[in-house]
Each structure stands twice: as C-alpha cells, then as structure tokens.
Design a protein around this motif. Structure first.
Motif, short mmCIF file in Angstrom:
data_model
loop_
_atom_site.label_atom_id
_atom_site.label_comp_id
_atom_site.label_asym_id
_atom_site.label_seq_id
_atom_site.Cartn_x
_atom_site.Cartn_y
_atom_site.Cartn_z
N LYS A 1 16.35 -2.39 -0.25
CA LYS A 1 15.56 -2.26 0.98
C LYS A 1 14.47 -3.33 0.99
N PRO A 2 14.08 -3.81 2.18
CA PRO A 2 13.00 -4.80 2.23
C PRO A 2 11.68 -4.20 1.77
N LEU A 3 10.93 -4.99 1.04
CA LEU A 3 9.59 -4.59 0.61
C LEU A 3 8.64 -5.74 0.93
N ALA A 4 7.75 -5.50 1.88
CA ALA A 4 6.81 -6.54 2.29
C ALA A 4 5.60 -6.51 1.37
N GLN A 5 5.21 -7.68 0.89
CA GLN A 5 3.98 -7.80 0.11
C GLN A 5 3.04 -8.76 0.82
N ILE A 6 1.89 -8.24 1.22
CA ILE A 6 0.84 -9.06 1.81
C ILE A 6 -0.24 -9.18 0.76
N ALA A 7 -0.40 -10.37 0.22
CA ALA A 7 -1.28 -10.58 -0.93
C ALA A 7 -2.64 -11.10 -0.48
N TYR A 8 -3.67 -10.64 -1.20
CA TYR A 8 -5.06 -11.03 -0.94
C TYR A 8 -5.72 -11.42 -2.25
N LEU A 9 -6.83 -12.13 -2.13
CA LEU A 9 -7.63 -12.45 -3.32
C LEU A 9 -9.08 -12.10 -3.04
N ASP A 10 -9.56 -11.08 -3.74
CA ASP A 10 -10.96 -10.69 -3.63
C ASP A 10 -11.78 -11.55 -4.58
N PRO A 11 -12.88 -12.17 -4.12
CA PRO A 11 -13.66 -13.07 -4.97
C PRO A 11 -14.19 -12.41 -6.24
N GLU A 12 -14.39 -11.10 -6.20
CA GLU A 12 -14.97 -10.41 -7.35
C GLU A 12 -13.93 -9.70 -8.20
N SER A 13 -13.00 -8.99 -7.58
CA SER A 13 -12.09 -8.15 -8.36
C SER A 13 -10.72 -8.76 -8.60
N GLY A 14 -10.37 -9.83 -7.88
CA GLY A 14 -9.09 -10.50 -8.11
C GLY A 14 -8.00 -10.11 -7.13
N PRO A 15 -6.73 -10.20 -7.54
CA PRO A 15 -5.59 -9.97 -6.64
C PRO A 15 -5.54 -8.56 -6.08
N MET A 16 -5.13 -8.46 -4.84
CA MET A 16 -4.88 -7.20 -4.15
C MET A 16 -3.60 -7.36 -3.35
N ALA A 17 -3.03 -6.23 -2.92
CA ALA A 17 -1.82 -6.33 -2.09
C ALA A 17 -1.68 -5.11 -1.20
N LEU A 18 -1.21 -5.37 0.01
CA LEU A 18 -0.77 -4.32 0.92
C LEU A 18 0.75 -4.42 0.94
N CYS A 19 1.42 -3.33 0.55
CA CYS A 19 2.88 -3.35 0.47
C CYS A 19 3.47 -2.28 1.39
N ILE A 20 4.61 -2.61 1.99
CA ILE A 20 5.24 -1.74 2.98
C ILE A 20 6.74 -1.75 2.74
N THR A 21 7.36 -0.57 2.80
CA THR A 21 8.81 -0.47 2.63
C THR A 21 9.33 0.68 3.48
N PRO A 22 10.59 0.63 3.91
CA PRO A 22 11.15 1.75 4.67
C PRO A 22 11.15 3.04 3.86
N SER A 23 10.99 4.16 4.54
CA SER A 23 10.96 5.45 3.88
C SER A 23 11.56 6.51 4.79
N THR A 24 12.20 7.50 4.16
CA THR A 24 12.77 8.61 4.93
C THR A 24 12.02 9.91 4.64
N LYS A 25 10.86 9.80 3.98
CA LYS A 25 10.11 10.99 3.58
C LYS A 25 9.27 11.58 4.71
N GLY A 26 9.08 10.82 5.79
CA GLY A 26 8.26 11.32 6.89
C GLY A 26 6.80 10.99 6.70
N ALA A 27 6.00 11.34 7.70
CA ALA A 27 4.57 11.00 7.69
C ALA A 27 3.81 11.80 6.64
N SER A 28 2.85 11.15 6.02
CA SER A 28 1.97 11.82 5.06
C SER A 28 0.59 11.19 5.13
N ALA A 29 -0.43 12.00 4.90
CA ALA A 29 -1.82 11.54 4.96
C ALA A 29 -2.13 10.67 3.73
N PRO A 30 -3.16 9.83 3.81
CA PRO A 30 -3.53 8.98 2.67
C PRO A 30 -3.85 9.80 1.42
#
Length: 259
Positions: A186-215
């Motif tokens: 399945k496709p997995l999107a990785q949107i990468a960021y660089l925080d000046p203080e803490s280093g690498p971060m990422a927002l990742c997204i992939t298809p799911s069949t589990k339904g909606a869920s709160a954070p």
C-alpha cells in the motif's frame, strides 16, 4: 533522487537487473545520490558474525518448524543469492522466542510470531525507518513553493487526498520533502520536516480500513507519536519534540487536512 527504500533494496541486492543498473548509474553520476548511498551503506554491519553465538545456542529445530508455519512476504519473491540484512534480521528475530532481546529485530518479531495489528504495525515500521534519520539526512534544500506543490500533488494523488504546502505546514518547522514509500503493498506518504532544535520529524499517511479514530499518543524508539484516522486513511506525526508540542502540531495539521 531515489528513495531510501529503493537505495536500501539496491544495497541488499533486491532489485531487478534493469533497476539495479539505473541506480548504479545514478550513484556514479549524481553526487547527492552517491552521498546518500554511502550513508546507507555504512549501516551494513556484520550482523551475522555478531549474532553467531546466539544463533548457535538457539533451539534450531523448534525455531525452524515455527518459522516454516509463518507466512512471509519474502516467500512470494524470487529467492536471491546471498543473505541480505533484511533476511538475516528476520531470522535472528526468532531468537526472541527463547528470551533473547534483540532490539534490532523488534519489527521482525511482531510480523513473525503474532498476528500483527494493522493499526500499530505500520507506525512501528515508520518509527524504525525515521530513527535512522539525522539532520544531515534532510540537509538538501526543500525547493520553492512550485516544486513543493508538485511533490505533494504526486504523493496526495496516490492517497486520494489533496495536499498543499499550506495544509501540511508546521509552524516554526521546515518542510523538507514529500515522498511516496510502500508498506504492505500500500502507498505510504512521508512528509519530512527538520526542526532546528529537535531534528527530523515526519507526517506519514497510509490507507486504512479501520475507520475513524480520535487522536492518541505513544512513544516509539525514543520519539513521540500522535496518530489518528478518518474513514479511509491513517495518519501519524512523529518527532522528538515534547508530547504536548507534538499534540498541538498534530491538531493543527489535522484541522488543515480535514478542511
């Protein structure tokens, strides 16, 4: 610039001849690709020699029988000569059955010895992957807005999601790149960021069949994770910032993507 996943597959000899030739030419002609190849190659450590005593002490017959009963994605691929790092790490993961704690095999054991939980398994894979990142990994320029729009549009189209620089922006944190990986076919999107203080971060997204869920929140490999899902997609924001800061950033991008 080929993805890290593609370069790792090249290092492990898992590409077909045509794709392997293409990557080899890129390494020879592109300094940035060559530098990334060298970085990933340095992680090709002598795992076999390091774990030889552990494997010798393991109950081989019992473990072999257990592994034979476990479906593996590698069984569906044409066997390649030699032993890749991925294949060897999957083998030593079986030693955890007899109480041998090998952190490197954490993802392999979850796949091999229990039925995986789709909702958490992909987050474990992402955390393992991102734990290899350093600020130097994301040191290349992010490109102008037009280039970012193209990257995000290509990635979003594979997920049926509209992604724009504004929608995925994190206040005070630099957007670096958007790339499409593959997880469990399945496709997995990785949107990468660089925080000046803490280093690498990422927002990742992939298809799911589990339904909606709160954070919800968790910690993986020393990084804080905020994850949630809608009807068709699962999301996670992962990084080294304190969890309250991660939660605030996740709330912001969650709202932008839902707008």
């Amino acid at each position: 610039m080929p993805s890290d996943e593609l370069l790792t597959a090249f290092i492990d000899g898992e590409l077909n001849a045509a794709e392997s030739d293409r990557i080899e030419k890129l390494i020879a002609s592109d300094a940035q690709v060559a530098e990334r190849f060298d970085f990933l190659s340095r992680s090709d450590l002598p795992f076999r020699e390091a774990f030889e005593p552990v494997l010798a002490a393991a109950p081989s017959a019992k473990l072999t029988a257990m592994l034979a009963a476990i479906p593996s994605a590698s069984e569906q691929r044409k066997a390649t000569s030699g032993v890749s790092r991925r294949g060897f790490l999957s083998a030593i993961a079986a030693c955890l059955v007899v109480g041998v704690a090998i952190d490197r095999a954490a993802i392999g054991i979850s796949r091999s010895l229990r039925k995986p939980d789709e909702a958490s398994e992909w987050r474990a894979v992402v955390a393992e992957y991102l734990s290899l990142y350093t600020p130097d990994t994301l040191s290349a320029p992010a490109g102008n807005r037009a280039q970012q729009v193209v990257q995000l549009s290509e990635v979003g189209s594979k997920l049926g999601l509209t992604l724009t620089p504004e929608a995925v922006a994190l206040p005070g944190i630099d957007f670096k790149r958007a790339q499409l990986l593959n997880y469990d076919n399945k496709p997995l999107a990785q949107i990468a960021y660089l925080d000046p203080e803490s280093g690498p971060m990422a927002l990742c997204i992939t298809p799911s069949t589990k339904g909606a869920s709160a954070p919800d929140m968790e910690n993986r490999r020393g990084m804080n994770v905020v994850y949630w899902s809608n009807a068709t997609l699962a999301f996670m924001l992962i990084g080294h910032l304190p969890i309250d800061r991660m939660k605030a950033l996740a709330d912001g991008v969650r709202g932008s993507l839902a707008a």
